[in-house]
Design a protein around this motif. Structure first.
Motif, PDB file in Angstrom:
ATOM      1  N   GLU A   1       1.078  -1.660  -0.064  1.00  0.00           N
ATOM      2  CA  GLU A   1       0.234  -0.111  -0.232  1.00  0.00           C
ATOM      3  C   GLU A   1       0.859   1.520   0.604  1.00  0.00           C
ATOM      4  N   VAL A   2       2.232   1.228   0.817  1.00  0.00           N
ATOM      5  CA  VAL A   2       2.838   2.641   0.940  1.00  0.00           C
ATOM      6  C   VAL A   2       3.343   2.474  -0.830  1.00  0.00           C
ATOM      7  N   PHE A   3       3.561   1.708  -1.065  1.00  0.00           N
ATOM      8  CA  PHE A   3       4.720   1.514  -2.933  1.00  0.00           C
ATOM      9  C   PHE A   3       3.182   1.720  -4.007  1.00  0.00           C
ATOM     10  N   ARG A   4       1.944   2.155  -3.276  1.00  0.00           N
ATOM     11  CA  ARG A   4       1.132   2.320  -4.493  1.00  0.00           C
ATOM     12  C   ARG A   4      -0.380   1.273  -4.685  1.00  0.00           C
ATOM     13  N   TYR A   5       0.138   0.409  -4.393  1.00  0.00           N
ATOM     14  CA  TYR A   5      -0.626  -0.577  -4.579  1.00  0.00           C
ATOM     15  C   TYR A   5      -2.128  -0.542  -4.376  1.00  0.00           C
TER      16      TYR A   5
END
Lengths: 250, 270
Positions: B165-169
């Protein structure tokens, strides 16, 4: 100059128990702020709120950065992917063309001081320190202008922790990212940060801020030790950072 | 590309080399079989060579191959249905604890009913057709896949999801790249088990429902007390199962779960 990150009156609660209240904090571009406080004071919750992983019950988070990354206490690597694939995992959503990804992975691995032969290994084949290096490389691969560090070196031994801190100091100097560095280790905060923010014992706001002299990379051992002694013995702001009894926490 | 092909070739050779252990186990089985034959005689237990001869005769007969193919098709159709429905409902239950709580008692009931009872019921519902076989397999094999998929999703490492989620998934990306991969670990052994169940239930259902295939041929062999013929059909059914399992399920598992070999002390060191 607009802030890289601005937290305005952040408040949060778990199961009706308030853990954070009225937190205000601003971080300038290129600035590393260490957030210290005793265990259970809500530091990690604040980092997760600031990174957009947790919705705050109150307040506003205003990111002024273009791209962020996060390094957690555990490396959180995909066990089925090699070190290189783990670093590249962050790039899938970074809108970087596929052909440019190997070079970016190699660049991030260099910044994290990973050996090329280690990039083909699976996490299970790497030591704890190496896994954390891969996690750092994964964060650096997206060329973030802001990084959240959530007590990333807590589980490492003292020597390894120092090497990782040096790595972060060097990477911050080279890549010029701003960062919120969560830690309960005052020496770590003194080595890495430009500024230290102390969270209130009960999460009721930022108890105070201290600007540290010089740049993190230029601070020598004697200065760090002197600062630590002064803060712990003379500065009332740091009096309670080791005092908390987690059994009394909600 | 060359490295990938070399990696695959090395894994295939490694797998073939590990076949010595399997051959040793088979040799032991044949030795026990021969001992049983010499103790109880030809009528009760024909010798392994005679059985292999009968198996070969069946294998080269186009009519027999047709029967085997029919059973394999039915088993695979039932298995595909069971794998798909079990995985989909299991994944939903893995994410939704309420669905899991509702499904658990139902599973206990379904698993408590012996497959033979389902065969009787489906015979009455669908008659003596392939649908009876497929429906029985669906009911018998789905719970195994369901439980594995649900457990795989429910016990996933949520920290990896947060990292993604941090890496925009987004939710779909996290499901595809993180959760599904984690569910694969318990899912593949369950699929292999479900496939075995599918073949066993298919033969049983064909035999009881008189629906042709290997089960029908076994019923004929039983009626004529032709033990070598019956054993030959059993051997052929097992061979068909092994071919499907090692031609379909295991290669997929090896592709997705290959990293686990690196964790073994004798694993792949790069």
């Amino acid at each position: 100059m607009s802030a890289a990150l601005e937290l305005h009156r952040i408040g949060h609660a778990y199961f009706g128990q308030s853990v954070l209240n009225s937190i205000d904090l601003q971080i300038a571009p290129g600035e590393v702020v260490a957030l210290v406080g005793p265990s259970g004071s809500g530091k990690s919750t604040l980092a997760h709120i600031a990174a957009g992983l947790v919705e705050p019950r109150e307040g506003r988070v205003t990111p002024g950065y273009a791209r962020h990354a996060m390094i957690f206490q555990e490396p959180r690597l995909l066990p089925w992917a090699t070190a290189a694939q783990n670093i590249g995992f962050a790039l899938r959503r970074a809108k970087l063309p596929r052909r440019l990804r190997p070079a970016r992975v190699a660049e991030a691995a260099r910044l994290a001081e990973l050996e090329p032969q280690d990039l083909a290994k699976y996490p299970v084949e790497l030591s704890g320190g190496m896994r954390q290096r891969v996690a750092i490389a994964r964060a650096l691969a997206v060329r973030p202008d802001f990084i959240f560090f959530d007590e990333p070196f807590t589980a490492l031994d003292v020597a390894l922790k120092r090497r990782m801190q040096d790595l972060v100091i060097a990477a911050a100097e080279e890549a010029q990212f701003a960062a919120l560095f969560i830690t309960h280790d005052l020496v770590e905060a003194l080595r890495i940060a430009h500024r230290i923010a102390v969270l209130d014992l009960r999460g009721r706001g930022i108890a105070g801020l201290r600007i540290l002299p010089g740049d993190p990379g230029a601070r020598d051992e004697a200065t760090t030790f002197a600062l630590r002694q002064r803060f712990l013995t003379e500065d009332p702001l740091f009096r309670h950072i080791h005092d908390v009894d987690e059994r009394r926490r909600p | 590309m060359t490295r990938i092909l070399a990696d695959r070739a090395a894994r295939l050779l490694d797998f073939l080399w590990s076949g010595w252990a399997g051959l040793a186990a088979l040799a032991l089985l044949f030795a026990c079989w021969q001992a049983g034959h010499e103790t109880w005689g030809d009528f009760i237990l024909p010798d392994p060579l005679a059985t292999l001869g009968a198996t070969w005769s069946l294998a080269i007969s186009s009519e027999s191959r047709g029967l085997l193919l029919l059973t394999a098709q039915r088993a695979l159709a039932g298995f595909t249905l069971a794998a798909f429905s079990g995985a989909v409902i299991g994944i939903i239950a893995g994410y939704a604890p309420a669905v899991m709580r509702l499904a658990r008692p139902l599973l206990t009931v379904v698993l408590g009913v012996p497959p033979i009872a389902w065969i009787v019921l489906t015979m009455m519902w669908f008659g003596t057709s392939g649908a009876t076989v497929a429906a029985t397999i669906l009911i018998s094999a789905t719970p195994v896949v369901f439980v594995a998929a649900a457990e795989g999703i429910a016990s996933r490492d949520r920290g990896l999801g947060t990292m993604a989620e941090v890496f925009r998934y987004g939710a779909l990306g996290r499901f595809w790249f993180i959760d599904l991969r984690q569910a694969a670990a318990p899912l593949f052994p369950a699929l292999a088990l479900a496939l075995g169940t599918s073949f066993k239930v298919a033969v049983m259902a064909e035999m009881l429902a008189n629906a042709g295939g290997v089960g029908g041929a076994l019923a004929r062999a039983r009626a004529m007390l032709d033990v070598p013929q019956a054993l030959a059909w059993v051997v052929l059914a097992v061979i068909a199962l092994v071919v499907v399992e090692y031609g379909l399920i295991r290669p997929m598992q090896a592709e997705i779960e290959g990293w686990r070999r690196a964790a073994q002390p004798w694993g792949v060191k790069k």
